[in-house]
Structure formats: structure tokens, C-alpha cells
Enzyme design. Structure first.
Site, short mmCIF file in Angstrom:
data_model
loop_
_atom_site.label_atom_id
_atom_site.label_comp_id
_atom_site.label_asym_id
_atom_site.label_seq_id
_atom_site.Cartn_x
_atom_site.Cartn_y
_atom_site.Cartn_z
N GLY A 84 -15.69 3.00 3.57
CA GLY A 84 -14.38 3.63 3.43
C GLY A 84 -13.60 3.22 2.20
CG ASP A 128 -2.03 1.00 1.15
OD1 ASP A 128 -3.19 0.57 1.04
OD2 ASP A 128 -1.75 2.22 1.21
CG HIS A 156 -8.64 -2.74 -2.60
ND1 HIS A 156 -9.59 -2.02 -3.31
CD2 HIS A 156 -8.44 -2.04 -1.45
CE1 HIS A 156 -9.93 -0.94 -2.63
NE2 HIS A 156 -9.25 -0.93 -1.48
P1 DGP Z 1 -9.54 1.62 0.26
O1 DGP Z 1 -9.64 2.88 1.04
O2 DGP Z 1 -10.02 0.39 1.04
O3 DGP Z 1 -10.20 1.73 -1.10
O4 DGP Z 1 -7.99 1.38 0.03
C1 DGP Z 1 -7.29 1.88 -1.06
C2 DGP Z 1 -5.84 1.81 -0.73
O5 DGP Z 1 -5.12 1.99 -1.92
C3 DGP Z 1 -5.36 2.89 0.24
O6 DGP Z 1 -4.94 2.29 1.47
C4 DGP Z 1 -4.18 3.55 -0.46
C5 DGP Z 1 -3.90 2.62 -1.62
N1 DGP Z 1 -3.44 3.28 -2.83
C6 DGP Z 1 -4.05 4.32 -3.45
N2 DGP Z 1 -3.36 4.65 -4.55
C7 DGP Z 1 -2.30 3.80 -4.63
C8 DGP Z 1 -1.24 3.65 -5.56
O7 DGP Z 1 -1.11 4.36 -6.56
N3 DGP Z 1 -0.33 2.67 -5.30
C9 DGP Z 1 -0.43 1.86 -4.20
N4 DGP Z 1 0.52 0.93 -4.04
N5 DGP Z 1 -1.43 1.96 -3.31
C10 DGP Z 1 -2.36 2.92 -3.53
#
Ligand code: DGP
Length: 114
Positions: A93, A30, A100
């Protein structure tokens, strides 16, 4: 799917730190970790979220959870324990519209979540 961030990561067009991958799932770190280890596991196939997993697609969650366990082992989290989270929709959220699973660990995690 076009305009989907996680589809772009799955396709390798946007970089991510990959922990584990196979034909159906990909696990990557993340970008904004909420624990010492915070991995996201996604199906390569696009689903908007948990609400899509009905009917013939309901079994997709089995593979997602199994891939999450693989990621937890790869991160060395199995002995100490870890948490799976799937946020769904606005109230849940969810901020990225591609199904995911969050795999969080490496410290004691509080309960209940906010
Ligand atoms: P949610 O809030 O459950 O939809 O989680 C989305 C997650 O995705 C959040 O914890 C941050 C992560 N995230 C957002 N953009 C990116 C990205 O460009 N790369 C990565 N590795 N993670 C990302």
C-alpha cells in the site's frame, strides 16, 4: 532526489505542518489523516522504501523509529498508545516512493489492518 514529493517537503519547497525535525528526520502531519493524530516521519536522505535498507544503510531504520517515538511524545500519544506503520511496495500500500513511517493515534485502532 528530483521529482520526489517528500524530498521537496524536507527541503521546505512544499509546505507541510511540521511536528518535529532534526538534522536527519522530519515529522509532519499527513494530508489525509486516518486517525485524530496522523504524523509521517521521513529521513531527509532519500530512500525509496524499506527495501533500500540493506547493508550499510540497514541502521537507518533505528533513527526513523526513534524519531517516530519523539513524534508520538510530541503529539501526546505515549500514555494512550499509538501505532507505527511502514507500507512497502504496491502490495503493502505504499503510494509515495520516499521511506516514511506513519505514526497513528488518538483513538483505539482496529486490528488486523485491511
Ligand atoms: P503511503 O500510502 O504509506 O505511501 O502513505 C503516503 C501518505 O502520504 C498518505 O497517507 C498521504 C500522505 N501525503 C501524500 N501527499 C502528501 C502531501 O503533499 N503532504 C502531506 N503532508 N502528506 C501527503
Amino acid at each position: 532526489m528530483s521529482n520526489c514529493l517528500f524530498c521537496e517537503i524536507a527541503a521546505g519547497r512544499i509546505k507541510a505542518e511540521i511536528v518535529h525535525e532534526d538534522d536527519a528526520f522530519i515529522a509532519f502531519r499527513d494530508i489525509s489523516p486516518k486517525a485524530p493524530s496522523h504524523v509521517l516521519v521521513i529521513p531527509r536522505r532519500h530512500f525509496d522504501g524499506l527495501n533500500d535498507l540493506v547493508g550499510p544503510d540497514s541502521g537507518a531504520v533505528d533513527g526513523l523509529l526513534a524519531a517516530g517515538v519523539m513524534a508520538a511524545h510530541a503529539e501526546g500519544l505515549a500514555p494512550g498508545g499509538y501505532r507505527f506503520v511502514i507500507n512497502c511496495g504496491d502490495d503493502g500500500g505504499q503510494s509515495v516512493g520516499h521511506l516514511h513511517l506513519h505514526v497513528l493515534g488518538g483513538r483505539p485502532l482496529a486490528w488486523p489492518p485491511g
